[in-house]
Write an enzyme that holds these catalytic residues in place. Structure first.
Site, PDB file in Angstrom:
ATOM      1  CG  PHE A 146       4.538 -13.915  11.517  1.00  0.00           C
ATOM      2  CD1 PHE A 146       5.721 -14.255  10.874  1.00  0.00           C
ATOM      3  CD2 PHE A 146       3.809 -12.831  11.021  1.00  0.00           C
ATOM      4  CE1 PHE A 146       6.168 -13.541   9.775  1.00  0.00           C
ATOM      5  CE2 PHE A 146       4.252 -12.113   9.915  1.00  0.00           C
ATOM      6  CZ  PHE A 146       5.437 -12.465   9.285  1.00  0.00           C
ATOM      7  CD  GLN A 149      -1.975  -5.176  12.260  1.00  0.00           C
ATOM      8  OE1 GLN A 149      -1.606  -5.649  11.194  1.00  0.00           O
ATOM      9  NE2 GLN A 149      -2.449  -5.915  13.237  1.00  0.00           N
ATOM     10  CG  HIS A 186       4.041  -4.027  10.963  1.00  0.00           C
ATOM     11  ND1 HIS A 186       5.320  -4.104  11.461  1.00  0.00           N
ATOM     12  CD2 HIS A 186       3.775  -5.238  10.408  1.00  0.00           C
ATOM     13  CE1 HIS A 186       5.807  -5.310  11.218  1.00  0.00           C
ATOM     14  NE2 HIS A 186       4.888  -6.019  10.584  1.00  0.00           N
ATOM     15  CG  LEU A 217       6.548  -4.483   6.838  1.00  0.00           C
ATOM     16  CD1 LEU A 217       5.756  -3.869   7.973  1.00  0.00           C
ATOM     17  CD2 LEU A 217       5.785  -5.637   6.239  1.00  0.00           C
ATOM     18  CD  GLU A 245       4.385  -9.877  13.500  1.00  0.00           C
ATOM     19  OE1 GLU A 245       3.863  -8.751  13.535  1.00  0.00           O
ATOM     20  OE2 GLU A 245       3.747 -10.922  13.683  1.00  0.00           O
ATOM     21  NE  ARG A 295       1.871  -7.584  12.309  1.00  0.00           N
ATOM     22  CZ  ARG A 295       1.690  -7.865  11.029  1.00  0.00           C
ATOM     23  NH1 ARG A 295       0.682  -7.303  10.380  1.00  0.00           N
ATOM     24  NH2 ARG A 295       2.507  -8.677  10.399  1.00  0.00           N
ATOM     25  CG  HIS A 332       0.966  -3.138   8.210  1.00  0.00           C
ATOM     26  ND1 HIS A 332       1.833  -3.169   7.143  1.00  0.00           N
ATOM     27  CD2 HIS A 332       0.636  -4.435   8.457  1.00  0.00           C
ATOM     28  CE1 HIS A 332       2.024  -4.420   6.766  1.00  0.00           C
ATOM     29  NE2 HIS A 332       1.298  -5.203   7.521  1.00  0.00           N
ATOM     30  NE  ARG A 377      -3.377  -8.077   8.710  1.00  0.00           N
ATOM     31  CZ  ARG A 377      -2.119  -8.361   8.355  1.00  0.00           C
ATOM     32  NH1 ARG A 377      -1.655  -9.597   8.435  1.00  0.00           N
ATOM     33  NH2 ARG A 377      -1.304  -7.412   7.937  1.00  0.00           N
TER      34      ARG A 377
HETATM   35  C1  LIG Z   1       4.742  -4.107   2.895  1.00  0.00           C
HETATM   36  C2  LIG Z   1       3.663  -5.048   3.310  1.00  0.00           C
HETATM   37  C3  LIG Z   1       3.986  -6.361   3.623  1.00  0.00           C
HETATM   38  C4  LIG Z   1       2.989  -7.251   4.005  1.00  0.00           C
HETATM   39  N1  LIG Z   1       3.336  -8.532   4.328  1.00  0.00           N
HETATM   40  C5  LIG Z   1       2.366  -9.410   4.692  1.00  0.00           C
HETATM   41  C6  LIG Z   1       2.698 -10.756   5.045  1.00  0.00           C
HETATM   42  O1  LIG Z   1       3.850 -11.168   5.012  1.00  0.00           O
HETATM   43  N2  LIG Z   1       1.700 -11.576   5.413  1.00  0.00           N
HETATM   44  C7  LIG Z   1       0.401 -11.173   5.465  1.00  0.00           C
HETATM   45  O2  LIG Z   1      -0.470 -11.967   5.797  1.00  0.00           O
HETATM   46  N3  LIG Z   1       0.055  -9.904   5.102  1.00  0.00           N
HETATM   47  C8  LIG Z   1       1.003  -9.024   4.718  1.00  0.00           C
HETATM   48  N4  LIG Z   1       0.651  -7.746   4.380  1.00  0.00           N
HETATM   49  C9  LIG Z   1      -0.769  -7.420   4.151  1.00  0.00           C
HETATM   50  C10 LIG Z   1      -1.196  -7.985   2.783  1.00  0.00           C
HETATM   51  O3  LIG Z   1      -0.119  -7.874   1.890  1.00  0.00           O
HETATM   52  C11 LIG Z   1      -2.387  -7.261   2.166  1.00  0.00           C
HETATM   53  O4  LIG Z   1      -3.412  -7.133   3.112  1.00  0.00           O
HETATM   54  C12 LIG Z   1      -2.912  -8.056   0.965  1.00  0.00           C
HETATM   55  O5  LIG Z   1      -1.870  -8.313   0.046  1.00  0.00           O
HETATM   56  C13 LIG Z   1      -4.039  -7.319   0.270  1.00  0.00           C
HETATM   57  O6  LIG Z   1      -4.366  -8.022  -0.906  1.00  0.00           O
HETATM   58  P1  LIG Z   1      -5.675  -7.687  -1.738  1.00  0.00           P
HETATM   59  O7  LIG Z   1      -5.787  -8.721  -2.791  1.00  0.00           O
HETATM   60  O8  LIG Z   1      -6.804  -7.488  -0.825  1.00  0.00           O
HETATM   61  O9  LIG Z   1      -5.370  -6.245  -2.385  1.00  0.00           O
HETATM   62  P2  LIG Z   1      -4.167  -5.675  -3.266  1.00  0.00           P
HETATM   63  O10 LIG Z   1      -3.055  -6.616  -3.435  1.00  0.00           O
HETATM   64  O11 LIG Z   1      -3.874  -4.330  -2.704  1.00  0.00           O
HETATM   65  O12 LIG Z   1      -4.833  -5.509  -4.675  1.00  0.00           O
HETATM   66  C14 LIG Z   1      -5.825  -4.538  -4.900  1.00  0.00           C
HETATM   67  C15 LIG Z   1      -6.160  -4.537  -6.361  1.00  0.00           C
HETATM   68  O13 LIG Z   1      -7.261  -3.666  -6.576  1.00  0.00           O
HETATM   69  C16 LIG Z   1      -6.985  -2.805  -7.667  1.00  0.00           C
HETATM   70  N5  LIG Z   1      -7.730  -1.569  -7.482  1.00  0.00           N
HETATM   71  C17 LIG Z   1      -7.861  -0.822  -6.352  1.00  0.00           C
HETATM   72  N6  LIG Z   1      -8.629   0.263  -6.599  1.00  0.00           N
HETATM   73  C18 LIG Z   1      -8.988   0.196  -7.900  1.00  0.00           C
HETATM   74  C19 LIG Z   1      -9.763   1.015  -8.760  1.00  0.00           C
HETATM   75  N7  LIG Z   1     -10.355   2.149  -8.336  1.00  0.00           N
HETATM   76  N8  LIG Z   1      -9.918   0.636 -10.039  1.00  0.00           N
HETATM   77  C20 LIG Z   1      -9.335  -0.478 -10.509  1.00  0.00           C
HETATM   78  N9  LIG Z   1      -8.581  -1.283  -9.751  1.00  0.00           N
HETATM   79  C21 LIG Z   1      -8.420  -0.964  -8.464  1.00  0.00           C
HETATM   80  C22 LIG Z   1      -5.480  -2.625  -7.620  1.00  0.00           C
HETATM   81  O14 LIG Z   1      -4.984  -2.202  -8.864  1.00  0.00           O
HETATM   82  C23 LIG Z   1      -5.050  -4.054  -7.270  1.00  0.00           C
HETATM   83  O15 LIG Z   1      -5.024  -4.848  -8.421  1.00  0.00           O
HETATM   84  C24 LIG Z   1       1.646  -6.831   4.041  1.00  0.00           C
HETATM   85  C25 LIG Z   1       1.328  -5.505   3.742  1.00  0.00           C
HETATM   86  C26 LIG Z   1       2.332  -4.619   3.416  1.00  0.00           C
HETATM   87  C27 LIG Z   1       1.974  -3.185   3.178  1.00  0.00           C
END
Ligand SMILES: Cc1cc2nc3c(=O)[nH]c(=O)nc-3n(C[C@H](O)[C@H](O)[C@H](O)COP(=O)(O)OP(=O)(O)OC[C@H]3O[C@@H](n4cnc5c(N)ncnc54)[C@H](O)[C@@H]3O)c2cc1C
Length: 573
Positions: free
Chosen positions: A121, A235, A237, A247, A250, A281, A350, A385
């Site tokens: 990566f 960031q 991407h 996306l 990577e 990135r 991203h 990142r």
């Molecule tokens: C397409 C894509 C691919 C990616 N691939 C990778 C990868 O391969 N490797 C890597 O390291 N990172 C990757 N990333 C980044 C990574 O996926 C995210 O940073 C990470 O999943 C975020 O997880 P989280 O638990 O912080 O939030 P999230 O998974 O976004 O969860 C947020 C939660 O909060 C809840 N929530 C938000 N606001 C409210 C509200 N007002 N009231 C109630 N609930 C709320 C939502 O419903 C959800 O349940 C990727 C990002 C994208 C966009």
């Protein structure tokens, strides 16, 4: 649902960070801590299911990887803004997280010898992205969800939208929520809160993020008086599909994909001769934009000029086994098969390196609020990142905050009282105010305009004049937002109302991001200014903090970066 609900611990967000924390709390307390988990979508619709390429961890020291190397890659990738004690904790925590997920049933992709497959990566000097094909986030979420279902001490609140954090004398007391299916408005109290509400990608028009990722947690924390740290570092991407922004992981370059300009050149040779397409990135995105701006990009729709991601030399077998989702997306959205045809891509908004200020254990400045995942800034990623370090961060700090909240609960904390008047005022603000007002502005139009402003004025390359103009436009949109009209006037499943509240949050975060970016008169990581083109460690080797002042405007201050092992040097790849 009752008008006021009480739990021991409340977890806001059920992505990777929230679920991992819920599992940890449940295991550590032996099921004795009563947990509420709140999400505005169904659990398995949380954005984390979209994570594709992998999760970083040192799994093969005997083959040449090491914790020190992972730490160095992360610090150098961060353009030296990461706190190095936090990085140390991170790299030490991760190998066990991968093994835990293995025990909880995650079907990792395997090498021939049966060990977890890891691919290269960007910015990592060893192949350390643990992967489940290109659906890593989905399988991680599923493994955590399955594990959580073994517990009986949690209550889930799906499709429940949080609007405000309530404090009593600086302690967390509760959150106010709209229950979307019933249209009810409630207060959920708890002795501790974990903010795990994800990123803010919808601030931008061309983004990889799901529609639901709107920075609500950051906005609520900011409005409650907590600081947002390093918000200017957004960031881009390098490989967002044209024109949707979906996306292209990577992992495509990790598997050997090339980036080519109109002349067919692998232009990364000019910018990062050693790492080539697998430079960090920020560097790859800038290189792509330079190619495009200097006329070596392809002409795309709506100004989305692009570069080619070429995987045609990888062969059908590799693409089908390691990148099946990527192939499916290209075929469904563009009618294009990456086995035979290069894919049109360009830099895409991203990930937010900044977030709610939290310490090395995820504790915020409020004694009973923790933050984990993308909503938080533990200062792990600094100014940029590295790929596959985010799902890893969610797992690491999901576990760490779960552990620390369990310890806090063992001290026997009391529930803070919440102000009923404040909760009532919040209900009135939403249902009597926002929902009833008959303004001439359309909230969806405002959100769309905001996203265009951010694409234009806070992109890969920035300068003071353009950012100032962007900030003025954001202020204009904030004024117009005061006159919005929500079309659906009912209370049951009013997604118009929820989207309008989200847009209010995004408007506030746009102002924060641009204010912090304007003040940082240097180029570092994801913040590249054409009017201040170099890194300025003398003035800016420090974290930005943004607080909301009494008049509701952003107020900036700074705090030092923790350097343990390495002093900043020039980044060469
Ligand atoms: C397409 C894509 C691919 C990616 N691939 C990778 C990868 O391969 N490797 C890597 O390291 N990172 C990757 N990333 C980044 C990574 O996926 C995210 O940073 C990470 O999943 C975020 O997880 P989280 O638990 O912080 O939030 P999230 O998974 O976004 O969860 C947020 C939660 O909060 C809840 N929530 C938000 N606001 C409210 C509200 N007002 N009231 C109630 N609930 C709320 C939502 O419903 C959800 O349940 C990727 C990002 C994208 C966009």
């Amino acid at each position: 649902m009752e008008q006021v609900i009480t739990h021991d611990v409340l977890i806001l967000g059920t992505g990777l960070a929230g679920l991992r924390a819920a599992v940890e709390l449940s295991i550590r307390s032996g099921g004795t801590i009563d947990i509420g988990v709140v999400s505005k979508v169904q659990i398995m619709r949380s954005h984390s299911v979209c994570a594709e390429g992998g999760t970083a961890a040192v799994m093969r020291p005997e083959e040449g990887d090491s914790l020190e190397l992972h730490a160095w890659d992360t610090v150098k990738g961060s353009d030296f803004l990461a706190d190095q004690d936090v990085v140390d904790k991170f790299v030490r925590t991760m190998p066990n997280e991968i093994r835990l997920l293995e025990h909880w049933g995650l079907p990792w992709s395997r090498r021939e010898d049966g060990r977890v497959m890891q691919r290269p990566f960007g910015g990592h000097s060893f192949p350390r992205a643990c992967m489940a094909a290109d659906k890593t986030g989905f399988f991680e979420m599923q493994a955590l969800y399955d594990r959580l279902l073994k517990s009986t001490n949690f209550r889930r609140y799906d499709e429940v939208f949080a609007t405000k954090i309530l404090l009593e004398n600086g302690r967390f007391a509760g959150i106010t929520v709209m229950d979307l299916p019933s249209g009810g408005f409630y207060t959920i109290r708890a002795k501790a809160l974990l903010l795990a509400s994800g990123g803010l990608g919808n601030l931008y028009g061309f983004t990889t993020y799901s529609q639901t990722v709107t920075g609500d947690g950051q906005a609520m924390a900011y409005q409650a008086g907590m600081a947002l740290e390093d918000p200017e570092f957004l960031q881009f991407h390098p490989t967002g599909l044209i024109p949707s922004g979906i996306l292209m992981t990577e992992g495509c370059r990790g598997e050997g994909g090339y980036l080519r300009n109109t002349a067919g050149e692998r232009f990364m040779e000019k910018y990062a001769a050693k790492f080539m397409e697998l430079a960090p990135r920020d560097i790859v995105s800038r290189s792509e934009m330079t190619e495009i701006l200097e006329g070596r990009g392809f002409e795309g729709p709506d100004g989305l000029d692009y570069i080619h991601l070429d995987m045609t030399h990888l062969g059908a077998d590799r693409i089908n086994k390691r990148l099946p989702l990527i192939r499916e997306v290209c075929m469904k959205f563009l009618g294009l098969d990456p086995i035979t045809t290069p894919v049109p891509i360009r830099p895409v908004a991203h990930y937010s390196m900044g977030g709610v200020e939290a310490d090395i254990n995820g504790l915020t400045k409020v004694e009973n609020i923790w933050a984990a995942g993308e909503v938080a800034c533990h200062s792990l990623h600094g100014a940029n990142r590295l790929g596959c370090n985010s799902t890893a961060e969610c797992l690491a700090w999901g576990g760490i905050t779960g552990e620390h909240i369990a310890k806090y609960m063992a001290t026997g904390p009391k529930l803070a009282n919440f102000s009923e008047a404040e909760a009532k005022d919040e209900e009135k603000r939403i249902y009597d105010g926002l929902l009833q007002q008959k303004g001439e502005e359309n909230p969806y139009k405002i959100r769309k305009e905001l996203r265009t402003v951010m694409d234009k004025h806070a992109g890969v390359y920035r300068d003071g004049g353009s950012m100032k103009a962007g900030l003025e436009k954001v202020k204009g949109l904030q004024e117009r937002f005061a006159h919005v009209s929500v079309k659906d006037k009912g209370r049951i499943y009013n997604s118009n109302l929820m989207n309008t509240l989200e847009t209010g949050n995004l408007l506030e975060l746009a102002e924060v991001l641009l204010t912090a970016a304007l003040a940082r008169e240097e180029s570092r990581g994801g913040h590249a200014r054409t009017d201040f083109t170099t890194r300025d460690d003398e003035r800016f080797l420090q974290h930005t903090l943004v607080n909301r002042d009494a008049s509701g405007k952003p107020k900036l201050s700074y705090k030092p970066v923790t350097l343990v092992h390495w002093k900043p040097v020039e980044r060469k790849y």
